[in-house]
Motif scaffolding. Structure first.
Motif, PDB file in Angstrom:
ATOM      1  N   TYR A  26      48.461  63.450  85.976  1.00 47.48           N
ATOM      2  CA  TYR A  26      47.132  63.268  86.564  1.00 47.48           C
ATOM      3  C   TYR A  26      47.249  62.822  88.022  1.00 47.48           C
ATOM      4  N   VAL A  27      48.166  61.896  88.287  1.00 49.53           N
ATOM      5  CA  VAL A  27      48.385  61.417  89.655  1.00 49.53           C
ATOM      6  C   VAL A  27      48.785  62.587  90.553  1.00 49.53           C
ATOM      7  N   ASP A  29      48.362  65.826  90.054  1.00 45.11           N
ATOM      8  CA  ASP A  29      47.267  66.792  90.181  1.00 45.11           C
ATOM      9  C   ASP A  29      46.285  66.338  91.263  1.00 45.11           C
ATOM     10  N   ALA A  30      45.966  65.055  91.286  1.00 43.19           N
ATOM     11  CA  ALA A  30      45.047  64.525  92.299  1.00 43.19           C
ATOM     12  C   ALA A  30      45.676  64.611  93.689  1.00 43.19           C
ATOM     13  N   ASP A  33      45.376  68.157  94.723  1.00 43.91           N
ATOM     14  CA  ASP A  33      43.985  68.428  95.089  1.00 43.91           C
ATOM     15  C   ASP A  33      43.649  67.861  96.470  1.00 43.91           C
ATOM     16  N   SER A  34      44.416  66.855  96.901  1.00 44.35           N
ATOM     17  CA  SER A  34      44.223  66.249  98.222  1.00 44.35           C
ATOM     18  C   SER A  34      45.071  66.936  99.293  1.00 44.35           C
ATOM     19  N   GLU A 160      40.573  57.755  83.883  1.00 44.66           N
ATOM     20  CA  GLU A 160      41.066  58.958  84.566  1.00 44.66           C
ATOM     21  C   GLU A 160      40.807  58.866  86.066  1.00 44.66           C
ATOM     22  N   LYS A 161      39.635  58.384  86.438  1.00 45.27           N
ATOM     23  CA  LYS A 161      39.305  58.250  87.860  1.00 45.27           C
ATOM     24  C   LYS A 161      40.266  57.283  88.545  1.00 45.27           C
ATOM     25  N   ARG A 164      43.678  59.040  88.888  1.00 48.66           N
ATOM     26  CA  ARG A 164      43.612  60.087  89.909  1.00 48.66           C
ATOM     27  C   ARG A 164      43.490  59.482  91.313  1.00 48.66           C
ATOM     28  N   THR A 165      42.794  58.362  91.432  1.00 50.19           N
ATOM     29  CA  THR A 165      42.669  57.698  92.731  1.00 50.19           C
ATOM     30  C   THR A 165      44.044  57.303  93.269  1.00 50.19           C
ATOM     31  N   GLY A 167      46.797  58.987  93.005  1.00 46.23           N
ATOM     32  CA  GLY A 167      47.329  60.186  93.656  1.00 46.23           C
ATOM     33  C   GLY A 167      46.663  60.458  94.994  1.00 46.23           C
ATOM     34  N   GLU A 168      45.352  60.251  95.051  1.00 43.28           N
ATOM     35  CA  GLU A 168      44.626  60.436  96.312  1.00 43.28           C
ATOM     36  C   GLU A 168      45.095  59.444  97.367  1.00 43.28           C
TER      37      GLU A 168
END
Length: 192
Positions: A26-27, A29-30, A33-34, A160-161, A164-165, A167-168
Motif C-alpha cells: 500500500y505504501v 502504491d501510494a 501514485d505520487s 488505509e489512508k 498510504r499517507t 508513501g505520499e
C-alpha cells in the motif's frame, strides 16, 4: 540516477503471508501514485548472515547497500517482536551505515498482532537518527493485524489512508534539506 524520485520499502518480515509486506505494498502504491518509481526489498530474497564486522563481504550485503544508496527515500517495515523490530531488519540495518542512510529520508511502519507497536517505531527512529537519516514525522502502525486485513486487503478506510499517507510523505520529503548532524550520529563511530 534519474530525476524521478525512487522509493524503496524494506520488509522486515520473512513470513510468506506477511501483514508487513501487505502494508508496504500500500505504501509503495501510494508512492507510485505520487510519481515515484518503487521497489520492495524483500529480505527473503537476500542472503544476509548475522552481521560480523570482521567479514568484508557477506552474502548479499553489497546488493542491499546499493539498493539503499540508490533510493531517494526508504520505508522500513517491521512486525513487532518482543516490543521492538524484527531481527531480519536489524541484520539488514547492521550491514548499512552512513554511506547508505546519511541525509536519506526514511519512513516507518510497524505491524503487531496485539496493541500498537509504538516501541518498535521508537527503536527504529533511534537507529535512523544515529545514522543521520531524516525520519518522516508521519508514521504508520497497524495493531491487531489479523483483524486489519482480509485476503491481503486493509479493511479499514482510515487505516488505509494512514498507511498510504506514509508513501505520499516518502515522496514529498524525499529530497528535503538535511538537518545538521545529530549528537547520536557523532557518537556512532562503529567498530574499530
Amino acid at each position: 540516477m534519474s530525476d524521478e524520485t525512487h522509493v524503496i520499502a524494506i520488509c522486515g518480515s520473512l513470513r510468506d503471508e506477511s501483514y508487513t509486506r501487505n502494508a508496504l505494498e500500500y505504501v509503495l502504491d501510494a508512492a507510485a501514485d505520487s510519481g515515484a518509481t518503487t521497489e520492495l526489498v524483500d529480505l527473503r530474497e537476500y542472503d544476509l548472515p548475522v552481521f560480523d564486522a570482521d567479514e568484508d563481504e557477506a552474502g548479499d550485503a553489497a546488493r542491499l547497500q546499493n539498493a539503499v544508496k540508490e533510493a531517494d527515500a526508504v520505508v522500513l517495515g517491521t512486525p513487532m517482536y518482543h516490543g521492538s523490530y524484527s531481527s531480519p531488519l536489524k541484520t539488514a540495518l547492521d550491514y548499512c551505515g552512513f554511506d547508505e542512510f546519511e541525509d536519506k529520508t526514511v519512513g516507518l511502519l510497524a505491524v503487531a498482532g496485539g496493541h500498537f507497536p509504538v516501541t518498535a517505531l521508537e527503536h527504529l527512529r533511534s537507529v535512523c537518527r544515529a545514522l543521520n537519516a531524516w525520519v518522516v514525522p508521519h508514521q504508520a502502525v497497524i495493531p491487531s493485524a489479523y483483524e486489519a486485513f482480509d485476503d491481503g486487503d486493509l479493511v479499514d478506510d482510515g487505516l488505509e489512508k494512514r498507511v498510504r499517507t506514509l508513501g505520499e510523505r516518502a515522496v514529498q520529503y524525499a529530497n528535503i534539506e538535511p538537518d545538521p548532524a545529530s549528537f547520536e550520529s557523532q557518537e556512532n563511530v562503529g567498530a574499530e
